[in-house]
Motif scaffolding. Structure first.
Motif, PDB file in Angstrom:
ATOM      1  N   GLY A  15      52.060  39.141  43.567  1.00  0.00           N
ATOM      2  CA  GLY A  15      50.674  38.706  43.681  1.00  0.00           C
ATOM      3  C   GLY A  15      49.900  39.497  44.719  1.00  0.00           C
ATOM      4  O   GLY A  15      48.729  39.854  44.502  1.00  0.00           O
ATOM      5  N   CYS A  16      50.541  39.774  45.858  1.00  0.00           N
ATOM      6  CA  CYS A  16      49.916  40.610  46.885  1.00  0.00           C
ATOM      7  C   CYS A  16      49.601  41.994  46.320  1.00  0.00           C
ATOM      8  O   CYS A  16      48.528  42.564  46.578  1.00  0.00           O
ATOM      9  N   THR A  17      50.538  42.531  45.572  1.00  0.00           N
ATOM     10  CA  THR A  17      50.373  43.867  44.996  1.00  0.00           C
ATOM     11  C   THR A  17      49.149  43.929  44.111  1.00  0.00           C
ATOM     12  O   THR A  17      48.320  44.850  44.218  1.00  0.00           O
ATOM     13  N   LEU A  18      48.997  42.946  43.222  1.00  0.00           N
ATOM     14  CA  LEU A  18      47.874  42.951  42.283  1.00  0.00           C
ATOM     15  C   LEU A  18      46.546  42.809  43.015  1.00  0.00           C
ATOM     16  O   LEU A  18      45.611  43.591  42.788  1.00  0.00           O
ATOM     17  N   ALA A  19      46.432  41.817  43.891  1.00  0.00           N
ATOM     18  CA  ALA A  19      45.158  41.589  44.578  1.00  0.00           C
ATOM     19  C   ALA A  19      44.779  42.772  45.462  1.00  0.00           C
ATOM     20  O   ALA A  19      43.607  43.171  45.525  1.00  0.00           O
ATOM     21  N   ALA A  20      45.762  43.349  46.147  1.00  0.00           N
ATOM     22  CA  ALA A  20      45.478  44.495  47.006  1.00  0.00           C
ATOM     23  C   ALA A  20      45.060  45.713  46.187  1.00  0.00           C
ATOM     24  O   ALA A  20      44.152  46.454  46.576  1.00  0.00           O
ATOM     25  N   ALA A  21      45.720  45.926  45.061  1.00  0.00           N
ATOM     26  CA  ALA A  21      45.342  47.048  44.196  1.00  0.00           C
ATOM     27  C   ALA A  21      43.915  46.883  43.692  1.00  0.00           C
ATOM     28  O   ALA A  21      43.141  47.851  43.641  1.00  0.00           O
ATOM     29  N   ILE A  22      43.546  45.665  43.321  1.00  0.00           N
ATOM     30  CA  ILE A  22      42.169  45.414  42.880  1.00  0.00           C
ATOM     31  C   ILE A  22      41.189  45.762  43.992  1.00  0.00           C
ATOM     32  O   ILE A  22      40.174  46.439  43.769  1.00  0.00           O
ATOM     33  N   SER A  23      41.484  45.305  45.203  1.00  0.00           N
ATOM     34  CA  SER A  23      40.570  45.573  46.323  1.00  0.00           C
ATOM     35  C   SER A  23      40.455  47.070  46.587  1.00  0.00           C
ATOM     36  O   SER A  23      39.364  47.582  46.881  1.00  0.00           O
ATOM     37  N   GLY A  24      41.575  47.794  46.485  1.00  0.00           N
ATOM     38  CA  GLY A  24      41.530  49.233  46.671  1.00  0.00           C
ATOM     39  C   GLY A  24      40.680  49.931  45.636  1.00  0.00           C
ATOM     40  O   GLY A  24      39.899  50.837  45.951  1.00  0.00           O
ATOM     41  N   LEU A  25      40.798  49.503  44.399  1.00  0.00           N
ATOM     42  CA  LEU A  25      40.020  50.116  43.322  1.00  0.00           C
ATOM     43  C   LEU A  25      38.543  49.772  43.435  1.00  0.00           C
ATOM     44  O   LEU A  25      37.675  50.607  43.154  1.00  0.00           O
ATOM     45  N   LEU A  26      38.224  48.549  43.857  1.00  0.00           N
ATOM     46  CA  LEU A  26      36.820  48.193  44.086  1.00  0.00           C
ATOM     47  C   LEU A  26      36.244  49.024  45.223  1.00  0.00           C
ATOM     48  O   LEU A  26      35.089  49.473  45.167  1.00  0.00           O
ATOM     49  N   ALA A  27      37.044  49.261  46.264  1.00  0.00           N
ATOM     50  CA  ALA A  27      36.587  50.117  47.357  1.00  0.00           C
ATOM     51  C   ALA A  27      36.336  51.542  46.883  1.00  0.00           C
ATOM     52  O   ALA A  27      35.443  52.235  47.404  1.00  0.00           O
ATOM     53  N   MET A  28      37.101  51.978  45.904  1.00  0.00           N
ATOM     54  CA  MET A  28      36.926  53.314  45.339  1.00  0.00           C
ATOM     55  C   MET A  28      35.706  53.413  44.435  1.00  0.00           C
ATOM     56  O   MET A  28      35.369  54.489  43.947  1.00  0.00           O
ATOM     57  N   GLY A  29      35.046  52.271  44.193  1.00  0.00           N
ATOM     58  CA  GLY A  29      33.815  52.294  43.415  1.00  0.00           C
ATOM     59  C   GLY A  29      33.953  51.910  41.959  1.00  0.00           C
ATOM     60  O   GLY A  29      32.976  51.981  41.208  1.00  0.00           O
ATOM     61  N   LEU A  30      35.140  51.483  41.531  1.00  0.00           N
ATOM     62  CA  LEU A  30      35.300  51.084  40.135  1.00  0.00           C
ATOM     63  C   LEU A  30      34.602  49.752  39.883  1.00  0.00           C
ATOM     64  O   LEU A  30      34.592  48.875  40.758  1.00  0.00           O
ATOM     65  N   PRO A  31      34.021  49.569  38.703  1.00  0.00           N
ATOM     66  CA  PRO A  31      33.464  48.261  38.361  1.00  0.00           C
ATOM     67  C   PRO A  31      34.586  47.239  38.189  1.00  0.00           C
ATOM     68  O   PRO A  31      35.755  47.603  38.011  1.00  0.00           O
ATOM     69  N   MET A  32      34.246  45.954  38.231  1.00  0.00           N
ATOM     70  CA  MET A  32      35.254  44.900  38.213  1.00  0.00           C
ATOM     71  C   MET A  32      36.172  45.008  37.003  1.00  0.00           C
ATOM     72  O   MET A  32      37.407  44.889  37.153  1.00  0.00           O
ATOM     73  N   ALA A  33      35.637  45.209  35.826  1.00  0.00           N
ATOM     74  CA  ALA A  33      36.477  45.247  34.624  1.00  0.00           C
ATOM     75  C   ALA A  33      37.526  46.353  34.722  1.00  0.00           C
ATOM     76  O   ALA A  33      38.703  46.140  34.406  1.00  0.00           O
ATOM     77  N   SER A  34      37.129  47.530  35.158  1.00  0.00           N
ATOM     78  CA  SER A  34      38.063  48.653  35.267  1.00  0.00           C
ATOM     79  C   SER A  34      39.070  48.404  36.374  1.00  0.00           C
ATOM     80  O   SER A  34      40.264  48.717  36.230  1.00  0.00           O
ATOM     81  N   ALA A  35      38.609  47.837  37.504  1.00  0.00           N
ATOM     82  CA  ALA A  35      39.520  47.562  38.613  1.00  0.00           C
ATOM     83  C   ALA A  35      40.589  46.559  38.198  1.00  0.00           C
ATOM     84  O   ALA A  35      41.778  46.725  38.528  1.00  0.00           O
ATOM     85  N   LEU A  36      40.208  45.528  37.465  1.00  0.00           N
ATOM     86  CA  LEU A  36      41.189  44.532  37.018  1.00  0.00           C
ATOM     87  C   LEU A  36      42.212  45.153  36.078  1.00  0.00           C
ATOM     88  O   LEU A  36      43.421  44.901  36.199  1.00  0.00           O
ATOM     89  N   LEU A  37      41.751  45.951  35.136  1.00  0.00           N
ATOM     90  CA  LEU A  37      42.666  46.569  34.175  1.00  0.00           C
ATOM     91  C   LEU A  37      43.638  47.512  34.871  1.00  0.00           C
ATOM     92  O   LEU A  37      44.862  47.408  34.694  1.00  0.00           O
ATOM     93  N   HIS A  38      43.122  48.438  35.674  1.00  0.00           N
ATOM     94  CA  HIS A  38      43.987  49.446  36.281  1.00  0.00           C
ATOM     95  C   HIS A  38      44.917  48.835  37.323  1.00  0.00           C
ATOM     96  O   HIS A  38      46.058  49.286  37.488  1.00  0.00           O
ATOM     97  N   ALA A  39      44.470  47.793  38.018  1.00  0.00           N
ATOM     98  CA  ALA A  39      45.342  47.125  38.982  1.00  0.00           C
ATOM     99  C   ALA A  39      46.494  46.422  38.279  1.00  0.00           C
ATOM    100  O   ALA A  39      47.632  46.409  38.781  1.00  0.00           O
ATOM    101  N   GLN A  40      46.232  45.834  37.122  1.00  0.00           N
ATOM    102  CA  GLN A  40      47.315  45.207  36.356  1.00  0.00           C
ATOM    103  C   GLN A  40      48.297  46.256  35.840  1.00  0.00           C
ATOM    104  O   GLN A  40      49.512  46.037  35.872  1.00  0.00           O
ATOM    105  N   GLU A  41      47.787  47.381  35.377  1.00  0.00           N
ATOM    106  CA  GLU A  41      48.682  48.457  34.933  1.00  0.00           C
ATOM    107  C   GLU A  41      49.554  48.937  36.090  1.00  0.00           C
ATOM    108  O   GLU A  41      50.767  49.143  35.918  1.00  0.00           O
ATOM    109  N   PHE A  42      48.946  49.107  37.252  1.00  0.00           N
ATOM    110  CA  PHE A  42      49.695  49.540  38.428  1.00  0.00           C
ATOM    111  C   PHE A  42      50.768  48.522  38.800  1.00  0.00           C
ATOM    112  O   PHE A  42      51.909  48.882  39.107  1.00  0.00           O
ATOM    113  N   THR A  43      50.410  47.247  38.777  1.00  0.00           N
ATOM    114  CA  THR A  43      51.362  46.204  39.134  1.00  0.00           C
ATOM    115  C   THR A  43      52.519  46.158  38.151  1.00  0.00           C
ATOM    116  O   THR A  43      53.684  46.005  38.556  1.00  0.00           O
TER     117      THR A  43
END
Length: 277
Positions: A223-251
């Motif tokens: 769970g930490c991995t997924l939420a942190a990955a989302i936050s990192g991707l949002l910081a990188m400028g990705l929109p929410m939909a893309s951040a959620l998808l790519h963070a789940q793939e990463f996890t």
């Protein structure tokens, strides 16, 4: 002979989370997952824990004044592009962090969008061990109204939302105020597939779900991995939909390549990389 080196700037994620001495969850998981997305973590430890890769034996909150002092230095000197919240330890810490979030948002009110705040409402460990010196739902409640995205698993959702409602109704009960998005994680189910469901105030993306293979064995810090990955991707400028998808793939990749350090739960390999379009 000296050579000039080009130094690239990385966006920063301010992280409030507990320290797990096993290295599987908490602040270490956040640092690794955020770095894997190309961002940099600014980690502030909210609690020291006594735990291994299977059980939590004790939680010792850090003084709220120390949390505030660390954050003030960072706020004064570094741009913050996202905020990630894990366990807070107690109510005093949550109230301090809530005030800090308000301060950061006021300081950066000229931004086109408010700084995204990702809240992983870790109310208990995977084995049900307490992760707060007080009732975890009570301790965390000041942060619910500051989060942009909340990522509860199914047991956490039932504790945060009104009882007697469907999953959809419970998730939508968390929307409102600053919270525009809720990702309900299905990792605590028993079906062959893990179903993660996204609920949003955006009428164009009001509800979406993803299905992922359920890997055998237990994992410490997923769970930490997924939420942190989302936050990192949002910081990188990705929109929410893309951040959620790519963070789940990463996890999913992190779980697929998880490794053992002792009997029991495995550690997600958060150094895996993936291509993003």
């Amino acid at each position: 002979m000296r050579r000039d080196v080009q130094h690239l700037e990385r966006p920063c994620v301010l992280v409030f989370a507990g320290h797990d001495p096993s290295g599987g969850a908490g602040i270490q998981a956040d640092i690794e997952a955020i770095a894997a997305q190309g961002a940099h973590a600014l980690p502030i430890i909210t609690a020291l824990t006594v735990q291994d890769n299977n059980q939590v034996y004790a939680v010792h909150p850090v003084a709220a004044s120390l949390i505030d002092a660390q954050a003030q230095v960072l706020i004064a000197n570094m741009p913050i592009d996202a905020i990630k919240l894990g366990i807070v330890g107690n109510r005093d810490n949550a109230e301090t962090i809530a005030r800090l979030i308000d301060q950061i948002q006021r300081h950066d009110r000229d931004r086109a969008q408010p700084i995204p705040v990702v809240l992983d409402p870790v109310l208990a460990s995977g084995h049900g061990n307490r992760l707060s010196a007080e009732d975890a739902s009570f301790a965390m409640s000041p942060l619910l109204g500051r989060a942009t995205l909340i990522t509860p698993n199914l047991p956490e959702l039932t504790k945060l939302a009104p009882h007697g409602l469907s999953i959809t109704q419970q998730a939508r009960a968390l929307l409102g105020g600053d919270c525009s998005d809720v990702l309900v994680k299905g990792g605590h189910g028993h079906e062959a597939l893990v179903i993660n469901r996204w609920f949003s105030t955006n009428p164009l993306q009001a509800e979406m779900e993803w299905s992922w293979p359920r890997y055998t064995g237990g994992f410490h810090g997923s769970g930490c991995t997924l939420a942190a990955a989302i936050s990192g991707l949002l910081a990188m400028g990705l929109p929410m939909a893309s951040a959620l998808l790519h963070a789940q793939e990463f996890t999913q990749q992190s779980l697929q390549h998880a490794y053992k350090i002792a009997p029991g739960q495995m550690i997600p390999l958060r150094s895996v990389t993936q291509g993003r379009k």
